[in-house]
Design a protein around this motif. Structure first.
Motif, PDB file in Angstrom:
ATOM      1  N   GLY A   1      36.492  35.711  40.916  1.00 11.85           N
ATOM      2  CA  GLY A   1      37.221  35.718  39.662  1.00 11.85           C
ATOM      3  C   GLY A   1      37.838  34.364  39.365  1.00 11.85           C
ATOM      4  O   GLY A   1      37.838  33.898  38.219  1.00 11.85           O
ATOM      5  N   LEU A   2      38.357  33.705  40.406  1.00 12.84           N
ATOM      6  CA  LEU A   2      38.940  32.376  40.229  1.00 12.84           C
ATOM      7  C   LEU A   2      37.874  31.361  39.828  1.00 12.84           C
ATOM      8  O   LEU A   2      38.098  30.520  38.951  1.00 12.84           O
ATOM      9  CB  LEU A   2      39.625  31.937  41.517  1.00 12.84           C
ATOM     10  CG  LEU A   2      40.896  32.712  41.899  1.00 12.84           C
ATOM     11  CD1 LEU A   2      41.297  32.396  43.343  1.00 12.84           C
ATOM     12  CD2 LEU A   2      42.040  32.383  40.948  1.00 12.84           C
TER      13      LEU A   2
ATOM     14  N   ALA B   1      45.730  39.102  46.773  1.00 11.10           N
ATOM     15  CA  ALA B   1      46.348  38.310  45.708  1.00 11.10           C
ATOM     16  C   ALA B   1      45.390  38.080  44.552  1.00 11.10           C
ATOM     17  O   ALA B   1      45.793  38.028  43.396  1.00 11.10           O
ATOM     18  CB  ALA B   1      46.834  36.978  46.264  1.00 11.10           C
ATOM     19  N   SER B   2      44.115  37.902  44.842  1.00 11.37           N
ATOM     20  CA  SER B   2      43.126  37.672  43.795  1.00 11.37           C
ATOM     21  C   SER B   2      41.742  37.710  44.427  1.00 11.37           C
ATOM     22  O   SER B   2      41.593  37.974  45.618  1.00 11.37           O
ATOM     23  CB  SER B   2      43.366  36.324  43.098  1.00 11.37           C
ATOM     24  OG  SER B   2      43.282  35.266  44.028  1.00 11.37           O
TER      25      SER B   2
ATOM     26  N   MET C   1      35.377  39.638  31.978  1.00  8.43           N
ATOM     27  CA  MET C   1      35.154  39.594  33.426  1.00  8.43           C
ATOM     28  C   MET C   1      36.119  40.488  34.191  1.00  8.43           C
ATOM     29  O   MET C   1      36.597  40.142  35.273  1.00  8.43           O
ATOM     30  CB  MET C   1      35.206  38.146  33.933  1.00  8.43           C
ATOM     31  CG  MET C   1      36.406  37.331  33.499  1.00  8.43           C
ATOM     32  SD  MET C   1      36.369  35.599  34.133  1.00  8.43           S
ATOM     33  CE  MET C   1      35.021  34.862  33.218  1.00  8.43           C
ATOM     34  N   ALA C   2      36.374  41.696  33.636  1.00  9.16           N
ATOM     35  CA  ALA C   2      37.302  42.619  34.287  1.00  9.16           C
ATOM     36  C   ALA C   2      36.831  43.002  35.686  1.00  9.16           C
ATOM     37  O   ALA C   2      37.648  43.251  36.584  1.00  9.16           O
ATOM     38  CB  ALA C   2      37.479  43.872  33.432  1.00  9.16           C
TER      39      ALA C   2
ATOM     40  N   PHE D   1      49.252  35.786  41.476  1.00  6.69           N
ATOM     41  CA  PHE D   1      47.991  36.403  41.080  1.00  6.69           C
ATOM     42  C   PHE D   1      47.955  37.877  41.462  1.00  6.69           C
ATOM     43  O   PHE D   1      48.600  38.308  42.413  1.00  6.69           O
ATOM     44  CB  PHE D   1      46.804  35.685  41.737  1.00  6.69           C
ATOM     45  CG  PHE D   1      46.601  34.287  41.253  1.00  6.69           C
ATOM     46  CD1 PHE D   1      45.808  34.026  40.145  1.00  6.69           C
ATOM     47  CD2 PHE D   1      47.215  33.224  41.894  1.00  6.69           C
ATOM     48  CE1 PHE D   1      45.624  32.729  39.693  1.00  6.69           C
ATOM     49  CE2 PHE D   1      47.039  31.918  41.460  1.00  6.69           C
ATOM     50  CZ  PHE D   1      46.242  31.675  40.349  1.00  6.69           C
ATOM     51  N   GLY D   2      47.177  38.637  40.708  1.00  6.56           N
ATOM     52  CA  GLY D   2      46.915  40.026  41.029  1.00  6.56           C
ATOM     53  C   GLY D   2      45.454  40.339  40.788  1.00  6.56           C
ATOM     54  O   GLY D   2      44.673  39.468  40.394  1.00  6.56           O
ATOM     55  N   THR D   3      45.089  41.601  41.009  1.00  2.51           N
ATOM     56  CA  THR D   3      43.698  42.005  40.805  1.00  2.51           C
ATOM     57  C   THR D   3      43.465  42.609  39.423  1.00  2.51           C
ATOM     58  O   THR D   3      42.343  42.935  39.072  1.00  2.51           O
ATOM     59  CB  THR D   3      43.267  43.015  41.874  1.00  2.51           C
ATOM     60  OG1 THR D   3      44.183  44.122  41.869  1.00  2.51           O
ATOM     61  CG2 THR D   3      43.273  42.374  43.260  1.00  2.51           C
ATOM     62  N   GLY D   4      44.526  42.751  38.642  1.00  3.67           N
ATOM     63  CA  GLY D   4      44.415  43.268  37.290  1.00  3.67           C
ATOM     64  C   GLY D   4      45.800  43.422  36.705  1.00  3.67           C
ATOM     65  O   GLY D   4      46.784  43.565  37.437  1.00  3.67           O
TER      66      GLY D   4
END
Length: 396
Positions: free
Chosen positions: A279-280, A274-275, A244-245, A95-98
């Motif tokens: 958002g998850l 990681a995230s 949902m950016a 996972f990333g933030t973008g």
């Protein structure tokens, strides 16, 4: 869900909510009285199921360190399998933030400073920036413009790969801004070339759910039943699909275990997040229950594109629009009616449209504008009317 239901249920006022598209116009364009058709997000709330899931999570009140819920993997994997036939495995997923942040991190362990990275222009401008900002060299392969669609020039690409010792190709599918959804044969030919020349592929598939046409999306992961998976990494996110950016989440899918180990080592060096748990939570709910929401958005995009094309070409048949196979971003060639050097003055200053100008996507984008179709019909129609009127006045 049809267009009218979608707009009525999910349309929301974004002015004065710190929205970049609306409240950031003054800083970006020097004025705030423009029709906002630039940043690639929408004027619509996220799916109702996501809102309810967030409300429930926020009511809990604790936001310490979190792990990825098992339900998230199930929802995302089922979405990919049922809609696109993509088989994913939990150990492949990071996972990333973008997506752009993920691209930067990938380049840091896949390449060394000074290495060559290929992009296909005109293309989403952060592709170039992320290469240059990491001290790598951009090799720009130009897509070939056939009027209503663009195609890849594989012969030229091979020449450039060999001449520049290219290490990585950054693929955009569906392609932003030219709206192509690459076919299975096109992807097969491209991936075979990259395998031959030992070029690792990063496939940015963030727009893959945004299919306003009847064109079928094929993931690079699926080509030849996954034959090329060891030579590629796929990135995507629920952020573009479900608007949902701001919730900061992206996926990095790495089937090759050696590349996964290198990714994990790089993540440990950076100590980056990681995230985002919110958002998850929102993404899981959207992947479970957001199909109807997405149908409504795509119905809107189709109608907005048809309106844009019909009214621009009725007034000026020489204006060219690429077919809207994928994304909600229309690629419009105004070079036949406006000199490229006058484009900003006519479109922004006179017609009052806030758009992304084609030159920012590479030299071959000169004379074009990118228009965000994921907006209300009223906003789009008023902008089109203003643009047509301005062009007519300048032709008189």
């Amino acid at each position: 869900m049809n267009k009218e239901e979608f707009v009525s249920k999910y349309g929301v006022e974004r002015r004065n909510t710190s929205a970049v598209k609306w409240d950031g116009m003054q800083e970006e364009f020097g004025r705030s009285d423009l029709y906002p058709l630039w940043v690639a997000d929408t004027e619509f709330k996220i799916p109702e199921s996501s809102i309810k899931a967030l409300q429930q999570r926020v009511a809990h009140g604790a936001f310490g360190y979190s792990i990825t819920p098992e339900g998230y993997y199930d929802a995302y994997f089922n979405w990919q399998k049922e809609r696109y036939g993509i088989e994913l495995h939990k150990d492949w997923l990071r996972f990333g933030t973008g997506v752009v942040q993920s691209l930067s991190m990938l380049l840091q362990f896949l390449t060394e400073p000074g290495d060559s990275v290929m992009i296909q222009e005109p293309v989403y401008h952060p592709f170039r920036h992320v290469v240059e900002n990491n001290g790598r060299q951009v090799v720009a392969n130009q897509l070939v413009d056939f009027g209503t669609e663009y195609k890849m020039d594989l012969e030229k690409m091979e020449e450039q790969m060999v001449a520049n010792d290219v290490k990585v190709l950054m693929l955009c599918n569906p392609h932003n801004p030219v709206a192509r959804v690459w076919t299975e044969q096109e992807l097969t030919d491209l991936l075979e070339l990259c395998r031959k020349e030992q070029v690792i592929v990063i496939s940015d598939e963030i727009h893959h759910d945004l299919l306003p046409s009847d064109k079928k999306f094929v993931s690079a992961l699926s080509i030849k039943d996954g034959f090329y998976r060891d030579n590629m990494i796929m990135v995507d996110s629920p952020s573009k699909t479900f608007n949902m950016a701001g919730l900061l989440i992206s996926h990095v899918v790495i089937p090759n275990p050696q590349l996964r180990d290198r990714y994990d080592q790089q993540q440990e060096i950076l100590h980056g997040p990681a995230s985002n748990i919110l958002g998850l939570v929102a993404g899981e709910a959207a992947y479970r229950d957001g199909a109807d929401w997405l149908d409504g958005l795509l119905a809107l995009v189709r109608d907005n594109y048809n309106y844009l094309k019909e009214h621009l070409q009725a007034a000026f048949p020489e204006i060219k629009l690429t077919d809207q196979e994928g994304t909600y971003l229309a690629w419009v060639d105004l070079s036949a009616v406006v000199a490229p050097e006058d484009l900003k003055h006519v479109v922004q200053d006179q017609a009052k449209l806030a758009v992304d100008f084609g030159s920012m996507f590479g030299k071959s984008g000169a004379g074009h504008i990118r228009i965000n179709l994921a907006t209300t019909p009223e906003n789009l129609q008023a902008a089109v009317s203003s643009l047509v009127k301005t062009l007519q006045e300048n032709q008189a």
